[in-house]
Design an enzyme around this catalytic site. Structure first.
Site, mmCIF file in Angstrom:
data_model
loop_
_atom_site.group_PDB
_atom_site.id
_atom_site.type_symbol
_atom_site.label_atom_id
_atom_site.label_comp_id
_atom_site.label_asym_id
_atom_site.label_seq_id
_atom_site.Cartn_x
_atom_site.Cartn_y
_atom_site.Cartn_z
ATOM 1 N N LYS A 22 13.913 -9.447 -2.691
ATOM 2 C CA LYS A 22 12.787 -10.038 -1.960
ATOM 3 C C LYS A 22 11.461 -9.501 -2.503
ATOM 4 C CE LYS A 22 11.133 -8.292 2.098
ATOM 5 N NZ LYS A 22 9.684 -8.130 2.125
ATOM 6 N N ASN A 23 11.355 -8.181 -2.652
ATOM 7 C CA ASN A 23 10.058 -7.609 -3.006
ATOM 8 C C ASN A 23 9.678 -7.797 -4.464
ATOM 9 O OD1 ASN A 23 9.731 -6.996 -0.372
ATOM 10 N ND2 ASN A 23 10.246 -4.825 -0.570
ATOM 11 N N ARG A 93 3.273 -10.404 4.405
ATOM 12 C CA ARG A 93 2.351 -9.469 3.761
ATOM 13 C C ARG A 93 2.074 -9.869 2.315
ATOM 14 N NH1 ARG A 93 -0.941 -5.142 4.399
ATOM 15 N NH2 ARG A 93 -1.042 -3.925 2.507
ATOM 16 N N CYS A 117 5.052 -7.101 8.340
ATOM 17 C CA CYS A 117 5.699 -6.231 9.327
ATOM 18 C C CYS A 117 4.663 -5.385 10.061
ATOM 19 C CB CYS A 117 6.630 -5.267 8.599
ATOM 20 S SG CYS A 117 8.082 -6.071 8.049
ATOM 21 N N ARG A 122 -2.099 -0.991 7.582
ATOM 22 C CA ARG A 122 -1.743 -1.381 6.200
ATOM 23 C C ARG A 122 -2.975 -1.907 5.485
ATOM 24 N NH1 ARG A 122 3.937 -4.452 6.051
ATOM 25 N NH2 ARG A 122 3.979 -3.694 3.899
ATOM 26 N N PRO A 123 -3.899 -0.997 5.154
ATOM 27 C CA PRO A 123 -5.149 -1.415 4.495
ATOM 28 C C PRO A 123 -4.894 -1.908 3.067
ATOM 29 C CG PRO A 123 -4.973 0.965 4.502
ATOM 30 C CD PRO A 123 -3.812 0.445 5.310
ATOM 31 N N ILE A 124 -5.919 -2.524 2.475
ATOM 32 C CA ILE A 124 -5.781 -2.954 1.070
ATOM 33 C C ILE A 124 -6.928 -2.403 0.223
ATOM 34 C CG2 ILE A 124 -4.461 -5.063 1.615
ATOM 35 C CD1 ILE A 124 -7.072 -6.612 1.082
ATOM 36 N N ASP A 125 -7.443 -1.246 0.645
ATOM 37 C CA ASP A 125 -8.571 -0.643 -0.085
ATOM 38 C C ASP A 125 -8.243 -0.360 -1.547
ATOM 39 O OD1 ASP A 125 -6.863 1.260 1.394
ATOM 40 O OD2 ASP A 125 -7.962 2.731 0.218
ATOM 41 N N GLN A 126 -7.003 0.022 -1.849
ATOM 42 C CA GLN A 126 -6.651 0.313 -3.247
ATOM 43 C C GLN A 126 -6.582 -0.962 -4.085
ATOM 44 O OE1 GLN A 126 -6.381 3.655 -4.322
ATOM 45 N NE2 GLN A 126 -7.295 3.752 -2.269
ATOM 46 N N ASP A 305 12.108 1.515 3.046
ATOM 47 C CA ASP A 305 12.747 0.276 3.530
ATOM 48 C C ASP A 305 14.211 0.480 3.892
ATOM 49 O OD1 ASP A 305 10.873 -1.869 1.244
ATOM 50 O OD2 ASP A 305 10.352 -0.901 3.140
ATOM 51 N N ARG A 397 13.621 -13.312 7.262
ATOM 52 C CA ARG A 397 12.531 -13.260 6.278
ATOM 53 C C ARG A 397 13.014 -12.631 4.976
ATOM 54 N NH1 ARG A 397 7.990 -9.561 7.352
ATOM 55 N NH2 ARG A 397 7.739 -9.960 5.153
HETATM 56 C C1 EPZ Z 1 5.592 -2.941 -0.225
HETATM 57 O O1 EPZ Z 1 4.606 -3.057 0.787
HETATM 58 C C2 EPZ Z 1 6.833 -3.622 0.316
HETATM 59 N N1 EPZ Z 1 6.530 -5.019 0.584
HETATM 60 C C3 EPZ Z 1 7.300 -2.938 1.607
HETATM 61 O O2 EPZ Z 1 8.531 -3.542 1.989
HETATM 62 C C4 EPZ Z 1 7.570 -1.463 1.303
HETATM 63 O O3 EPZ Z 1 7.889 -0.809 2.509
HETATM 64 C C5 EPZ Z 1 6.320 -0.820 0.677
HETATM 65 O O4 EPZ Z 1 5.924 -1.559 -0.494
HETATM 66 C C6 EPZ Z 1 6.580 0.615 0.256
HETATM 67 O O5 EPZ Z 1 7.629 0.644 -0.679
HETATM 68 C C7 EPZ Z 1 6.559 -5.876 -0.475
HETATM 69 O O6 EPZ Z 1 6.826 -5.488 -1.604
HETATM 70 C C8 EPZ Z 1 6.261 -7.312 -0.166
HETATM 71 P P1 EPZ Z 1 2.283 -0.016 -0.205
HETATM 72 P P2 EPZ Z 1 3.079 -2.656 0.437
HETATM 73 O O7 EPZ Z 1 1.019 -0.638 -0.650
HETATM 74 O O8 EPZ Z 1 2.777 -3.015 -0.955
HETATM 75 C C9 EPZ Z 1 -0.932 2.563 2.138
HETATM 76 C C10 EPZ Z 1 10.084 -4.507 3.402
HETATM 77 O O9 EPZ Z 1 10.670 -4.075 4.408
HETATM 78 N N2 EPZ Z 1 -1.927 1.741 1.423
HETATM 79 O O10 EPZ Z 1 3.172 0.670 -1.203
HETATM 80 O O11 EPZ Z 1 2.210 -3.170 1.511
HETATM 81 C C11 EPZ Z 1 -0.116 1.747 3.129
HETATM 82 O O12 EPZ Z 1 -0.792 1.657 4.362
HETATM 83 C C12 EPZ Z 1 8.616 -4.251 3.239
HETATM 84 O O13 EPZ Z 1 10.625 -5.131 2.453
HETATM 85 C C13 EPZ Z 1 -3.271 2.069 1.534
HETATM 86 O O14 EPZ Z 1 -3.643 3.017 2.220
HETATM 87 O O15 EPZ Z 1 3.162 -1.067 0.580
HETATM 88 C C14 EPZ Z 1 1.157 2.542 3.224
HETATM 89 O O16 EPZ Z 1 0.961 3.609 4.145
HETATM 90 C C15 EPZ Z 1 8.029 -3.480 4.419
HETATM 91 N N3 EPZ Z 1 -4.176 1.305 0.864
HETATM 92 C C16 EPZ Z 1 1.339 3.117 1.823
HETATM 93 O O17 EPZ Z 1 0.036 3.043 1.202
HETATM 94 C C17 EPZ Z 1 -3.809 0.239 0.093
HETATM 95 O O18 EPZ Z 1 -4.687 -0.418 -0.499
HETATM 96 C C18 EPZ Z 1 2.311 2.347 0.948
HETATM 97 O O19 EPZ Z 1 1.939 0.993 0.985
HETATM 98 C C19 EPZ Z 1 -2.432 -0.074 -0.001
HETATM 99 C C20 EPZ Z 1 -1.509 0.690 0.667
#
Ligand code: EPZ
Length: 430
Positions: A22-23, A93, A117, A122-126, A305, A397
Protein backbone atom coordinates in the site's frame (compact mmCIF):
# COMPACT_ATOMS: atom_id res chain seq x y z
CA UNK A 1 -22.72 -0.08 8.09
CA UNK A 2 -20.46 -3.07 7.44
CA UNK A 3 -18.87 -5.04 10.25
CA UNK A 4 -16.89 -8.26 10.66
CA UNK A 5 -18.25 -11.06 12.87
CA UNK A 6 -15.42 -13.32 14.03
CA UNK A 7 -15.69 -16.52 16.06
CA UNK A 8 -12.29 -16.83 17.76
CA UNK A 9 -10.25 -19.68 19.19
CA UNK A 10 -9.77 -21.61 15.94
CA UNK A 11 -6.37 -22.81 14.74
CA UNK A 12 -5.71 -21.72 11.15
CA UNK A 13 -3.71 -23.50 8.47
CA UNK A 14 -2.70 -23.22 4.83
CA UNK A 15 -1.18 -20.44 2.78
CA UNK A 16 -1.82 -16.74 2.18
CA UNK A 17 -0.43 -14.63 -0.69
CA UNK A 18 0.60 -11.08 0.17
CA UNK A 19 -0.55 -8.24 -2.10
CA UNK A 20 1.42 -5.26 -3.39
CA UNK A 21 2.56 -2.70 -0.82
CA UNK A 22 0.00 0.00 0.00
CA UNK A 23 2.62 2.55 1.04
CA UNK A 24 4.62 1.98 -2.13
CA UNK A 25 1.70 2.04 -4.58
CA UNK A 26 0.18 5.28 -3.20
CA UNK A 27 3.48 6.96 -4.14
CA UNK A 28 4.24 5.12 -7.39
CA UNK A 29 0.84 5.81 -9.00
CA UNK A 30 1.04 9.63 -8.59
CA UNK A 31 4.71 9.48 -9.69
CA UNK A 32 3.49 8.40 -13.15
CA UNK A 33 2.34 12.04 -13.60
CA UNK A 34 6.05 12.88 -14.04
CA UNK A 35 6.28 10.65 -17.14
CA UNK A 36 5.89 11.86 -20.76
CA UNK A 37 4.61 8.42 -21.78
CA UNK A 38 2.10 5.80 -20.57
CA UNK A 39 3.25 3.50 -17.74
CA UNK A 40 2.08 0.05 -16.63
CA UNK A 41 2.13 -0.58 -12.87
CA UNK A 42 1.77 -4.22 -11.78
CA UNK A 43 1.06 -6.01 -8.48
CA UNK A 44 -1.20 -3.20 -7.29
CA UNK A 45 -3.42 -4.18 -4.30
CA UNK A 46 -7.22 -3.94 -4.59
CA UNK A 47 -7.67 -1.45 -1.74
CA UNK A 48 -9.63 1.77 -1.46
CA UNK A 49 -6.48 3.93 -1.24
CA UNK A 50 -5.59 2.72 -4.76
CA UNK A 51 -9.09 3.33 -6.16
CA UNK A 52 -9.15 6.83 -4.61
CA UNK A 53 -5.72 7.62 -6.12
CA UNK A 54 -6.71 6.35 -9.60
CA UNK A 55 -10.01 8.25 -9.39
CA UNK A 56 -8.17 11.50 -8.59
CA UNK A 57 -5.76 10.95 -11.49
CA UNK A 58 -8.59 10.11 -13.88
CA UNK A 59 -10.49 13.27 -12.91
CA UNK A 60 -7.29 15.23 -13.63
CA UNK A 61 -7.31 13.84 -17.18
CA UNK A 62 -5.16 10.71 -16.98
CA UNK A 63 -6.31 7.77 -19.11
CA UNK A 64 -6.60 4.77 -16.77
CA UNK A 65 -6.99 1.22 -18.14
CA UNK A 66 -7.15 -1.78 -15.81
CA UNK A 67 -5.25 -4.51 -17.69
CA UNK A 68 -6.27 -7.09 -15.08
CA UNK A 69 -7.09 -7.13 -11.34
CA UNK A 70 -3.55 -6.17 -10.31
CA UNK A 71 -2.16 -4.26 -13.32
CA UNK A 72 -3.06 -0.80 -14.56
CA UNK A 73 -1.95 1.26 -17.55
CA UNK A 74 -1.86 5.01 -16.93
CA UNK A 75 -1.41 7.57 -19.73
CA UNK A 76 -0.57 10.84 -17.94
CA UNK A 77 -0.21 13.01 -21.04
CA UNK A 78 -3.70 14.53 -20.78
CA UNK A 79 -3.39 15.46 -17.11
CA UNK A 80 -4.35 19.03 -16.17
CA UNK A 81 -3.00 20.62 -13.02
CA UNK A 82 -6.38 20.93 -11.28
CA UNK A 83 -6.64 21.55 -7.51
CA UNK A 84 -7.29 18.52 -5.26
CA UNK A 85 -10.06 19.62 -2.90
CA UNK A 86 -10.62 18.69 0.73
CA UNK A 87 -13.40 16.18 0.06
CA UNK A 88 -10.85 14.08 -1.86
CA UNK A 89 -7.75 14.79 0.23
CA UNK A 90 -9.49 14.05 3.57
CA UNK A 91 -10.01 10.41 2.56
CA UNK A 92 -6.33 9.49 2.76
CA UNK A 93 -2.99 10.87 3.84
CA UNK A 94 -1.18 9.96 0.64
CA UNK A 95 -2.85 12.74 -1.37
CA UNK A 96 0.15 14.75 -0.13
CA UNK A 97 2.17 12.95 -2.83
CA UNK A 98 0.30 14.94 -5.49
CA UNK A 99 2.15 18.00 -4.16
CA UNK A 100 5.53 16.58 -5.11
CA UNK A 101 4.53 15.05 -8.42
CA UNK A 102 2.48 18.01 -9.72
CA UNK A 103 5.23 20.40 -8.61
CA UNK A 104 7.80 18.23 -10.36
CA UNK A 105 5.84 18.26 -13.62
CA UNK A 106 4.02 21.63 -13.67
CA UNK A 107 6.12 23.67 -11.22
CA UNK A 108 2.93 24.29 -9.28
CA UNK A 109 0.40 22.34 -7.23
CA UNK A 110 -2.81 23.05 -5.30
CA UNK A 111 -3.73 20.31 -2.84
CA UNK A 112 -5.82 20.40 0.34
CA UNK A 113 -4.11 19.58 3.63
CA UNK A 114 -4.22 15.77 4.01
CA UNK A 115 -6.48 13.48 5.99
CA UNK A 116 -5.67 9.84 6.79
CA UNK A 117 -5.31 7.93 10.06
CA UNK A 118 -5.90 9.75 13.31
CA UNK A 119 -2.52 9.07 14.89
CA UNK A 120 -2.02 12.47 16.41
CA UNK A 121 -0.25 15.49 15.00
CA UNK A 122 0.87 14.91 11.39
CA UNK A 123 2.42 18.15 10.12
CA UNK A 124 4.02 18.53 6.69
CA UNK A 125 6.64 21.13 7.57
CA UNK A 126 9.47 18.91 6.27
CA UNK A 127 7.69 18.46 2.92
CA UNK A 128 7.37 22.26 2.59
CA UNK A 129 10.97 22.77 3.70
CA UNK A 130 12.10 20.50 0.87
CA UNK A 131 9.94 22.22 -1.77
CA UNK A 132 11.16 25.65 -0.62
CA UNK A 133 14.80 24.51 -0.84
CA UNK A 134 14.20 23.70 -4.53
CA UNK A 135 12.90 27.24 -5.17
CA UNK A 136 9.20 26.82 -4.50
CA UNK A 137 6.89 29.41 -2.96
CA UNK A 138 4.60 27.64 -0.49
CA UNK A 139 1.35 29.24 0.68
CA UNK A 140 -1.42 27.87 2.89
CA UNK A 141 -4.82 29.42 2.28
CA UNK A 142 -8.16 28.10 3.49
CA UNK A 143 -6.76 24.62 4.13
CA UNK A 144 -5.29 24.46 0.62
CA UNK A 145 -1.54 24.23 0.02
CA UNK A 146 -0.47 26.31 -2.99
CA UNK A 147 3.00 25.63 -4.46
CA UNK A 148 4.58 27.57 -7.31
CA UNK A 149 8.10 27.83 -8.74
CA UNK A 150 9.53 29.61 -11.79
CA UNK A 151 12.30 27.03 -11.83
CA UNK A 152 13.13 24.01 -9.67
CA UNK A 153 16.84 24.03 -8.86
CA UNK A 154 18.64 21.19 -7.06
CA UNK A 155 19.80 21.88 -3.50
CA UNK A 156 21.06 20.20 -0.35
CA UNK A 157 18.26 19.39 2.14
CA UNK A 158 18.63 18.07 5.68
CA UNK A 159 15.39 16.77 7.20
CA UNK A 160 15.02 17.77 10.85
CA UNK A 161 12.73 14.77 11.24
CA UNK A 162 12.98 11.37 9.57
CA UNK A 163 9.90 11.40 7.34
CA UNK A 164 8.74 8.84 4.77
CA UNK A 165 6.33 11.27 3.16
CA UNK A 166 8.74 14.18 2.98
CA UNK A 167 11.45 11.93 1.51
CA UNK A 168 9.06 10.64 -1.15
CA UNK A 169 7.76 14.12 -1.96
CA UNK A 170 11.31 15.46 -2.10
CA UNK A 171 12.36 12.77 -4.59
CA UNK A 172 9.35 13.46 -6.84
CA UNK A 173 9.90 17.23 -6.80
CA UNK A 174 13.62 16.87 -7.54
CA UNK A 175 13.72 14.24 -10.34
CA UNK A 176 13.26 16.88 -13.07
CA UNK A 177 14.80 19.85 -11.21
CA UNK A 178 17.95 21.49 -12.62
CA UNK A 179 21.13 20.00 -11.18
CA UNK A 180 21.84 17.90 -8.12
CA UNK A 181 19.63 17.50 -5.04
CA UNK A 182 21.00 15.81 -1.93
CA UNK A 183 18.49 14.71 0.71
CA UNK A 184 20.05 13.95 4.09
CA UNK A 185 18.36 12.18 7.03
CA UNK A 186 16.20 10.52 4.37
CA UNK A 187 13.71 7.75 5.25
CA UNK A 188 14.98 4.25 4.36
CA UNK A 189 11.67 2.34 4.22
CA UNK A 190 11.29 -0.31 1.47
CA UNK A 191 8.56 1.80 -0.16
CA UNK A 192 10.97 4.74 -0.53
CA UNK A 193 13.39 2.40 -2.35
CA UNK A 194 10.53 1.04 -4.47
CA UNK A 195 9.54 4.53 -5.61
CA UNK A 196 13.17 5.39 -6.48
CA UNK A 197 13.55 2.13 -8.43
CA UNK A 198 10.34 2.85 -10.34
CA UNK A 199 11.42 6.42 -11.19
CA UNK A 200 14.87 5.17 -12.26
CA UNK A 201 13.10 2.69 -14.58
CA UNK A 202 11.47 5.80 -16.12
CA UNK A 203 14.87 7.41 -16.72
CA UNK A 204 15.39 9.28 -13.45
CA UNK A 205 18.86 9.47 -11.89
CA UNK A 206 18.47 8.62 -8.18
CA UNK A 207 21.16 6.97 -6.07
CA UNK A 208 21.28 6.10 -2.36
CA UNK A 209 17.61 5.26 -1.78
CA UNK A 210 17.51 2.98 1.27
CA UNK A 211 20.32 4.92 2.92
CA UNK A 212 19.99 8.20 4.77
CA UNK A 213 21.58 10.19 1.92
CA UNK A 214 19.74 10.20 -1.40
CA UNK A 215 21.22 12.01 -4.44
CA UNK A 216 18.95 13.00 -7.31
CA UNK A 217 20.41 14.42 -10.51
CA UNK A 218 17.61 16.19 -12.41
CA UNK A 219 16.75 14.92 -15.90
CA UNK A 220 14.82 16.70 -18.65
CA UNK A 221 12.13 14.08 -19.10
CA UNK A 222 10.94 10.69 -17.95
CA UNK A 223 9.74 7.93 -20.28
CA UNK A 224 7.22 5.13 -19.77
CA UNK A 225 7.87 1.94 -17.82
CA UNK A 226 6.36 -1.35 -16.73
CA UNK A 227 7.00 -1.66 -13.01
CA UNK A 228 5.90 -4.19 -10.40
CA UNK A 229 5.24 -2.95 -6.85
CA UNK A 230 7.01 -4.74 -3.98
CA UNK A 231 5.02 -7.00 -1.63
CA UNK A 232 3.50 -5.34 1.43
CA UNK A 233 5.81 -5.88 4.43
CA UNK A 234 3.09 -4.71 6.85
CA UNK A 235 0.41 -7.01 5.44
CA UNK A 236 2.93 -9.86 5.71
CA UNK A 237 3.75 -8.87 9.31
CA UNK A 238 0.05 -8.69 10.10
CA UNK A 239 -0.48 -12.28 8.93
CA UNK A 240 2.59 -13.36 10.93
CA UNK A 241 0.86 -11.88 13.99
CA UNK A 242 -2.35 -13.73 13.01
CA UNK A 243 -0.40 -17.01 13.03
CA UNK A 244 1.11 -16.13 16.41
CA UNK A 245 -2.16 -15.11 18.07
CA UNK A 246 -4.04 -18.19 16.83
CA UNK A 247 -1.08 -20.52 17.53
CA UNK A 248 -1.28 -21.64 13.89
CA UNK A 249 1.19 -22.95 11.33
CA UNK A 250 0.81 -20.92 8.13
CA UNK A 251 2.81 -20.17 4.99
CA UNK A 252 2.95 -16.52 3.91
CA UNK A 253 3.88 -16.21 0.22
CA UNK A 254 5.08 -13.30 -1.95
CA UNK A 255 7.26 -11.64 0.70
CA UNK A 256 10.77 -10.19 0.80
CA UNK A 257 12.14 -11.77 4.04
CA UNK A 258 14.72 -8.99 4.42
CA UNK A 259 11.89 -6.45 4.75
CA UNK A 260 10.38 -8.55 7.55
CA UNK A 261 13.55 -8.87 9.66
CA UNK A 262 12.61 -6.45 12.48
CA UNK A 263 9.21 -8.17 12.80
CA UNK A 264 10.64 -11.71 12.55
CA UNK A 265 13.26 -11.00 15.22
CA UNK A 266 10.66 -9.77 17.71
CA UNK A 267 8.25 -12.65 17.06
CA UNK A 268 11.07 -15.18 17.58
CA UNK A 269 11.99 -13.40 20.84
CA UNK A 270 8.36 -13.75 22.00
CA UNK A 271 8.41 -17.49 21.24
CA UNK A 272 7.04 -17.77 17.69
CA UNK A 273 8.85 -20.02 15.19
CA UNK A 274 9.66 -18.36 11.84
CA UNK A 275 11.29 -20.21 8.92
CA UNK A 276 12.52 -17.99 6.08
CA UNK A 277 12.72 -19.02 2.41
CA UNK A 278 13.41 -17.06 -0.81
CA UNK A 279 9.99 -15.50 -1.25
CA UNK A 280 7.91 -16.91 1.59
CA UNK A 281 8.02 -17.50 5.33
CA UNK A 282 6.50 -20.23 7.47
CA UNK A 283 5.20 -19.02 10.83
CA UNK A 284 4.44 -21.54 13.59
CA UNK A 285 2.68 -20.16 16.64
CA UNK A 286 3.64 -21.57 20.03
CA UNK A 287 1.65 -22.53 23.12
CA UNK A 288 3.41 -20.06 25.45
CA UNK A 289 4.83 -16.62 24.71
CA UNK A 290 7.05 -14.43 26.85
CA UNK A 291 6.62 -10.69 27.20
CA UNK A 292 9.26 -8.34 25.75
CA UNK A 293 10.00 -4.68 25.12
CA UNK A 294 9.48 -3.07 21.73
CA UNK A 295 10.29 0.46 20.61
CA UNK A 296 9.15 1.59 17.15
CA UNK A 297 11.76 3.20 14.92
CA UNK A 298 12.13 4.27 11.29
CA UNK A 299 13.32 1.41 9.05
CA UNK A 300 15.27 -0.79 9.65
CA UNK A 301 13.88 -0.51 13.19
CA UNK A 302 10.59 -2.08 14.30
CA UNK A 303 7.89 -0.49 12.11
CA UNK A 304 5.27 1.68 13.79
CA UNK A 305 2.70 0.19 11.37
CA UNK A 306 3.16 -3.16 13.14
CA UNK A 307 2.92 -1.77 16.68
CA UNK A 308 -0.82 -2.41 17.28
CA UNK A 309 -0.56 -5.92 15.83
CA UNK A 310 2.44 -7.09 17.90
CA UNK A 311 0.98 -5.46 21.03
CA UNK A 312 -2.09 -7.61 20.54
CA UNK A 313 0.02 -10.77 20.45
CA UNK A 314 1.72 -9.62 23.68
CA UNK A 315 -1.61 -9.24 25.54
CA UNK A 316 -1.49 -13.03 26.04
CA UNK A 317 2.27 -13.37 26.62
CA UNK A 318 3.46 -14.21 30.14
CA UNK A 319 4.98 -11.39 32.19
CA UNK A 320 5.16 -7.72 31.40
CA UNK A 321 5.73 -6.12 27.98
CA UNK A 322 6.58 -2.50 27.28
CA UNK A 323 5.72 -0.84 23.99
CA UNK A 324 7.25 2.55 23.17
CA UNK A 325 5.73 4.36 20.16
CA UNK A 326 8.43 6.78 19.07
CA UNK A 327 6.97 7.86 15.71
CA UNK A 328 3.42 9.06 16.44
CA UNK A 329 2.07 10.74 19.54
CA UNK A 330 -1.28 8.95 19.60
CA UNK A 331 -1.05 5.40 18.27
CA UNK A 332 -2.66 3.61 21.25
CA UNK A 333 -6.30 4.42 20.47
CA UNK A 334 -6.91 0.68 19.93
CA UNK A 335 -5.99 -0.08 23.57
CA UNK A 336 -9.45 0.84 24.88
CA UNK A 337 -10.94 -1.68 22.46
CA UNK A 338 -8.52 -4.43 23.55
CA UNK A 339 -9.41 -3.69 27.18
CA UNK A 340 -13.05 -4.46 26.28
CA UNK A 341 -11.74 -7.92 25.34
CA UNK A 342 -9.98 -8.36 28.69
CA UNK A 343 -6.49 -7.09 27.87
CA UNK A 344 -4.53 -5.62 30.77
CA UNK A 345 -2.78 -2.58 29.26
CA UNK A 346 -1.93 0.79 30.80
CA UNK A 347 -0.86 3.71 28.61
CA UNK A 348 1.21 6.69 29.70
CA UNK A 349 1.96 9.08 26.80
CA UNK A 350 3.92 7.13 24.22
CA UNK A 351 4.45 4.03 26.42
CA UNK A 352 2.07 1.10 26.87
CA UNK A 353 2.67 -1.48 29.61
CA UNK A 354 1.03 -4.84 28.97
CA UNK A 355 0.48 -7.46 31.70
CA UNK A 356 -0.15 -10.82 30.01
CA UNK A 357 -3.52 -12.51 30.52
CA UNK A 358 -4.57 -16.11 29.85
CA UNK A 359 -6.94 -15.34 26.99
CA UNK A 360 -8.93 -12.48 25.47
CA UNK A 361 -12.70 -12.72 25.29
CA UNK A 362 -14.77 -11.80 22.24
CA UNK A 363 -16.63 -8.45 22.35
CA UNK A 364 -18.06 -5.75 20.06
CA UNK A 365 -15.19 -3.34 19.21
CA UNK A 366 -14.53 -0.49 16.80
CA UNK A 367 -11.58 0.01 14.42
CA UNK A 368 -10.12 3.47 15.07
CA UNK A 369 -7.63 3.37 12.18
CA UNK A 370 -6.13 0.99 9.63
CA UNK A 371 -3.59 -0.88 11.77
CA UNK A 372 -5.72 -0.67 14.91
CA UNK A 373 -8.42 -2.47 12.91
CA UNK A 374 -5.92 -5.16 11.93
CA UNK A 375 -4.98 -5.55 15.60
CA UNK A 376 -8.64 -6.05 16.55
CA UNK A 377 -8.98 -8.77 13.92
CA UNK A 378 -5.92 -10.51 15.40
CA UNK A 379 -7.38 -10.17 18.90
CA UNK A 380 -10.76 -11.52 17.78
CA UNK A 381 -9.21 -14.51 16.01
CA UNK A 382 -7.25 -15.49 19.13
CA UNK A 383 -10.04 -14.71 21.61
CA UNK A 384 -12.58 -17.05 23.13
CA UNK A 385 -16.09 -16.41 21.75
CA UNK A 386 -17.49 -14.05 19.16
CA UNK A 387 -16.40 -10.49 18.34
CA UNK A 388 -17.97 -7.83 16.12
CA UNK A 389 -15.64 -5.27 14.57
CA UNK A 390 -17.24 -1.99 13.44
CA UNK A 391 -15.88 0.73 11.12
CA UNK A 392 -14.09 -1.84 8.99
CA UNK A 393 -13.73 0.73 6.16
CA UNK A 394 -10.48 1.69 7.92
CA UNK A 395 -9.18 -1.85 7.40
CA UNK A 396 -10.25 -2.06 3.76
CA UNK A 397 -8.25 1.08 3.00
CA UNK A 398 -5.04 -0.92 3.33
CA UNK A 399 -5.75 -4.67 3.31
CA UNK A 400 -6.94 -6.40 0.14
CA UNK A 401 -9.67 -9.05 0.68
CA UNK A 402 -8.78 -9.44 4.35
CA UNK A 403 -11.79 -11.57 5.26
CA UNK A 404 -11.40 -13.81 2.17
CA UNK A 405 -7.70 -14.39 2.90
CA UNK A 406 -8.52 -15.21 6.54
CA UNK A 407 -11.44 -17.48 5.60
CA UNK A 408 -9.14 -19.37 3.22
CA UNK A 409 -6.90 -20.01 6.23
CA UNK A 410 -9.88 -21.49 8.09
CA UNK A 411 -10.94 -18.45 10.12
CA UNK A 412 -14.61 -18.13 11.06
CA UNK A 413 -15.10 -14.57 9.79
CA UNK A 414 -17.91 -12.97 7.86
CA UNK A 415 -18.69 -9.45 6.74
CA UNK A 416 -22.26 -8.32 7.34
CA UNK A 417 -23.99 -5.10 6.42
CA UNK A 418 -26.53 -3.72 8.87
CA UNK A 419 -28.45 -0.47 8.88
CA UNK A 420 -26.61 2.48 10.35
CA UNK A 421 -27.65 3.05 13.95
CA UNK A 422 -27.50 6.59 15.40
CA UNK A 423 -24.08 7.51 16.83
CA UNK A 424 -25.40 7.72 20.42
CA UNK A 425 -26.96 4.24 20.22
CA UNK A 426 -23.73 2.87 18.69
CA UNK A 427 -21.73 4.39 21.53
CA UNK A 428 -24.09 2.73 24.07
CA UNK A 429 -24.07 -0.56 22.10
CA UNK A 430 -20.32 -0.98 22.21
C1 EPZ B 1 4.01 7.09 6.23
O1 EPZ B 1 3.26 8.17 6.78
C2 EPZ B 1 3.05 5.92 6.12
N1 EPZ B 1 1.95 6.29 5.23
C3 EPZ B 1 2.49 5.55 7.50
O2 EPZ B 1 1.70 4.38 7.34
C4 EPZ B 1 3.67 5.21 8.41
O3 EPZ B 1 3.17 4.98 9.71
C5 EPZ B 1 4.67 6.38 8.44
O4 EPZ B 1 5.09 6.69 7.10
C6 EPZ B 1 5.91 6.04 9.25
O5 EPZ B 1 6.53 4.91 8.69
C7 EPZ B 1 2.17 6.20 3.89
O6 EPZ B 1 3.25 5.82 3.45
C8 EPZ B 1 1.02 6.57 3.01
P1 EPZ B 1 6.21 10.30 8.33
P2 EPZ B 1 3.92 9.64 6.80
O7 EPZ B 1 6.24 11.53 7.52
O8 EPZ B 1 4.75 9.83 5.60
C9 EPZ B 1 6.44 13.62 11.70
C10 EPZ B 1 -0.12 2.99 7.60
O9 EPZ B 1 -0.64 2.48 8.60
N2 EPZ B 1 6.51 14.57 10.58
O10 EPZ B 1 7.33 9.30 8.22
O11 EPZ B 1 2.85 10.62 7.09
C11 EPZ B 1 5.09 12.92 11.77
O12 EPZ B 1 4.16 13.70 12.49
C12 EPZ B 1 0.29 4.43 7.63
O13 EPZ B 1 0.13 2.38 6.52
C13 EPZ B 1 6.76 15.91 10.85
O14 EPZ B 1 6.91 16.31 12.00
O15 EPZ B 1 4.85 9.52 8.09
C14 EPZ B 1 5.43 11.64 12.47
O16 EPZ B 1 5.46 11.88 13.87
C15 EPZ B 1 -0.03 5.09 8.97
N3 EPZ B 1 6.84 16.78 9.81
C16 EPZ B 1 6.84 11.31 11.99
O17 EPZ B 1 7.37 12.56 11.48
C17 EPZ B 1 6.68 16.38 8.51
O18 EPZ B 1 6.77 17.22 7.59
C18 EPZ B 1 6.90 10.29 10.86
O19 EPZ B 1 6.01 10.71 9.86
C19 EPZ B 1 6.42 15.01 8.26
C20 EPZ B 1 6.35 14.12 9.30
Amino acid sequence: MEKYIIKGGKKLSGEVVISGAKNAVVAILPAVILSDEPCVIENIPGISDVSITLQIMSEMGAKIRMINKTSVEIDPRGIMNVPIPYEKAKRMRATTYFLGTLLGRFHSAHVSMPGGCNLGDRPIDQHLKCFAALGTKCELDGGMIHLSADRLVGNQIFFDKNSVGATINGIMAAVKAEGLTIIENAAKEPHVVDLANCLNSMGADIIGAGTDVIKIRGVRSLHGTTYSVIPDQIEAGTFMAVAAATKSDIIIRNVIPKHLEPITNKLIKIGVQVEQFDDYVRVIGGENYVGTSIKTHPHPGFPTDMQPQISTVLTCASGTSMITESIFDNRFRYVDELRRMGANISVEGRVAVIEGVEKLKGAPVRATDLRAGAALIIAALGAEGTSEIYDIYHIERGYENMEIKLRDLGADIKKVDEPDIPETETKQAI
